[in-house]
Scaffold this active site. Sequence first.
Site, short mmCIF file in Angstrom:
data_model
loop_
_atom_site.label_atom_id
_atom_site.label_comp_id
_atom_site.label_asym_id
_atom_site.label_seq_id
_atom_site.Cartn_x
_atom_site.Cartn_y
_atom_site.Cartn_z
N GLY A 1 0.84 -1.21 0.00
CA GLY A 1 0.00 0.00 0.00
C GLY A 1 0.87 1.25 0.00
NE ARG B 1 -1.09 -5.00 -0.82
CZ ARG B 1 -1.86 -3.94 -0.57
NH1 ARG B 1 -2.84 -3.63 -1.37
NH2 ARG B 1 -1.65 -3.22 0.51
CB CYS B 2 4.21 -8.59 -7.31
SG CYS B 2 5.06 -9.73 -8.40
CG ASP C 1 6.17 -6.69 8.78
OD1 ASP C 1 7.29 -6.14 8.89
OD2 ASP C 1 5.40 -6.90 9.75
CB THR D 1 2.79 0.52 6.20
OG1 THR D 1 1.41 0.26 6.52
CG2 THR D 1 3.63 0.17 7.42
CG ASP E 1 -1.69 -0.47 7.95
OD1 ASP E 1 -2.55 0.41 7.78
OD2 ASP E 1 -1.55 -1.45 7.20
CG ASP F 1 1.28 -3.13 10.10
OD1 ASP F 1 2.13 -2.44 9.51
OD2 ASP F 1 0.50 -3.90 9.50
NE ARG G 1 -2.62 -4.99 5.35
CZ ARG G 1 -1.87 -5.35 4.33
NH1 ARG G 1 -1.35 -6.55 4.28
NH2 ARG G 1 -1.62 -4.52 3.35
CE LYS H 1 -23.12 9.67 33.55
NZ LYS H 1 -21.74 9.23 33.28
CE LYS I 1 -19.63 12.83 25.49
NZ LYS I 1 -19.30 14.17 25.03
CG HIS J 1 -20.91 14.09 20.16
ND1 HIS J 1 -20.60 15.43 20.20
CD2 HIS J 1 -19.92 13.45 20.84
CE1 HIS J 1 -19.47 15.58 20.86
NE2 HIS J 1 -19.05 14.41 21.26
CG HIS K 1 -8.33 3.35 -0.43
ND1 HIS K 1 -9.44 2.54 -0.37
CD2 HIS K 1 -7.25 2.53 -0.53
CE1 HIS K 1 -9.05 1.28 -0.46
NE2 HIS K 1 -7.74 1.25 -0.55
NE ARG L 1 -2.95 3.07 0.54
CZ ARG L 1 -3.51 1.94 0.08
NH1 ARG L 1 -4.01 1.08 0.93
NH2 ARG L 1 -3.53 1.67 -1.20
P1 ADP Z 1 3.24 -4.61 2.77
O1 ADP Z 1 4.59 -4.54 2.18
O2 ADP Z 1 2.63 -3.26 2.97
O3 ADP Z 1 3.18 -5.48 4.00
P2 ADP Z 1 1.99 -6.74 1.23
O4 ADP Z 1 1.88 -7.68 2.38
O5 ADP Z 1 0.85 -6.64 0.28
O6 ADP Z 1 2.25 -5.24 1.67
O7 ADP Z 1 3.30 -7.17 0.42
C1 ADP Z 1 3.73 -6.43 -0.71
C2 ADP Z 1 4.36 -7.36 -1.73
O8 ADP Z 1 5.54 -7.96 -1.15
C3 ADP Z 1 3.50 -8.55 -2.13
O9 ADP Z 1 2.57 -8.24 -3.15
C4 ADP Z 1 4.56 -9.50 -2.66
O10 ADP Z 1 4.98 -9.12 -3.96
C5 ADP Z 1 5.72 -9.26 -1.70
N1 ADP Z 1 5.69 -10.27 -0.62
C6 ADP Z 1 4.83 -10.35 0.42
N2 ADP Z 1 5.09 -11.43 1.18
C7 ADP Z 1 6.13 -12.07 0.60
C8 ADP Z 1 6.87 -13.26 0.89
N3 ADP Z 1 6.57 -14.01 1.95
N4 ADP Z 1 7.88 -13.60 0.06
C9 ADP Z 1 8.18 -12.84 -1.00
N5 ADP Z 1 7.53 -11.70 -1.33
C10 ADP Z 1 6.52 -11.32 -0.55
O1 F6P Z 2 -1.54 -1.34 4.56
C1 F6P Z 2 -2.17 -0.14 4.24
C2 F6P Z 2 -3.65 -0.37 4.01
O2 F6P Z 2 -4.25 0.88 3.66
C3 F6P Z 2 -4.40 -1.01 5.17
O3 F6P Z 2 -4.70 -0.10 6.20
C4 F6P Z 2 -5.60 -1.58 4.48
O4 F6P Z 2 -6.08 -2.71 5.16
C5 F6P Z 2 -5.06 -1.97 3.13
O5 F6P Z 2 -3.86 -1.25 2.93
C6 F6P Z 2 -6.00 -1.70 1.98
O6 F6P Z 2 -5.45 -2.19 0.83
P1 F6P Z 2 -6.01 -1.85 -0.64
O7 F6P Z 2 -5.44 -0.53 -1.02
O8 F6P Z 2 -5.48 -2.95 -1.47
O9 F6P Z 2 -7.48 -1.80 -0.56
#
Ligand code: ADP
Ligand code: F6P
Length: 330
Positions: free
Chosen positions: A17, A78-79, A109, A131, A133, A135, A177, A218, A220, A222, A256, A259
């Site tokens: 994202g 995303r791939c 991650d 990101t 998030d 996270d 997420r 009480k 409030k 909203h 979105h 973002r």
């Molecule tokens: P983020 O990087 O925000 O966590 P995603 O989890 O969608 O977002 O991962 C982004 C891209 O990273 C995926 O579309 C894929 O191409 C690659 N990826 C995710 N997990 C793996 C993995 N376990 N091994 C190799 N590539 C990965």
């Molecule tokens: O990781 C960023 C994020 O915006 C999350 O908060 C959300 O769950 C997800 O991506 C949404 O993904 P997409 O843009 O594919 O709908």
Amino acid sequence: MATTNKVKTIGVLTSGGDAPGMNAAIRAAVRRGLQKGVQMKGILKGYDGLMNEEIIDMTARDVSDTIERGGTILYTARCAEMRTLEGQKRAADVCRKHGIDGLVVIGGDGSFAGAQKLAALGINTVGVPGTIDLDIACTEYTIGFDTAVNTAMEAIDKVRDTSTSHERCSIIEVMGRNAGYIALWCGIANGAEDILLPEKYDYDEQKIINNIIENRRKGKKHHIIVNAEGIGHSTSMARRIEAATGIETRATILGHMQRGGSPTCKDRVYASIMGAYAVDLLLEGKTDRVVAYKNGEYVDYDIDEALSMTKTLPEYQWEIARALSYNYTK
Ligand code: ADP
Ligand code: F6P
């Protein structure tokens, strides 16, 4: 910082994202690399573009007027193929074909897991946390979070105005997420009556209904519920709450919009330092690293170590968020 200049060509990509501030990180990586005499390349559309050899040369001018822009000038994707060994080998081959011996991967991650696989196949890689998030376990800061929470906070203030005028209950769903950081921060910043986080929610809707009825009694006007995407179902929750309380209830899913937008000062500055830091690591001959912000400093971790860490919601922050809610004010 000593540089060996072993790395001659560095590629930069954004993956997963998008997040406000990614452009600042790209710009910093490109300009730091050029300053150090490295050739810089931009890889379009994340790992997908890498597979398809969508690779462009990057000059200092190419990143002019980008620090203030939301989104990512390199696009993102995303791939699925990158998750397979075949895809990873192909990506590594493309890097070699284009002379890319260092790679900066800006993402979350998932993107780091891809970078880790490329490092194992001999491509020097460094991840930069991008990101909204927040996270990623190894770092206290991720690019985009600050802008996203500010955007969400402003939107929730607006919903609150109309919610008060109509004496309604409002459920506002924010992104994140499976993580509740955006919801927790907005919950505090917007003074929400209830904050629903995936890490904490007990699914006791009756408790929320009782709070709404009691607060209305009480006087409030909203009742603001910040609900995290990880819990979701805001629209059906609104219907049930309205039926049980007799108080008009609306759900707003921010989506979105969180973002996009021009990055805050914090996102621009942290992203700039992290992008440059990633290039410095590659120039030191390091690989399989991820840049992080910890205890007031920019640091780096082994990607394996970073991915094995777990992140827990700060308990004290949660306790105070609840303590400050009107529900608990006696
Ligand atoms: P983020 O990087 O925000 O966590 P995603 O989890 O969608 O977002 O991962 C982004 C891209 O990273 C995926 O579309 C894929 O191409 C690659 N990826 C995710 N997990 C793996 C993995 N376990 N091994 C190799 N590539 C990965
Ligand atoms: O990781 C960023 C994020 O915006 C999350 O908060 C959300 O769950 C997800 O991506 C949404 O993904 P997409 O843009 O594919 O709908």
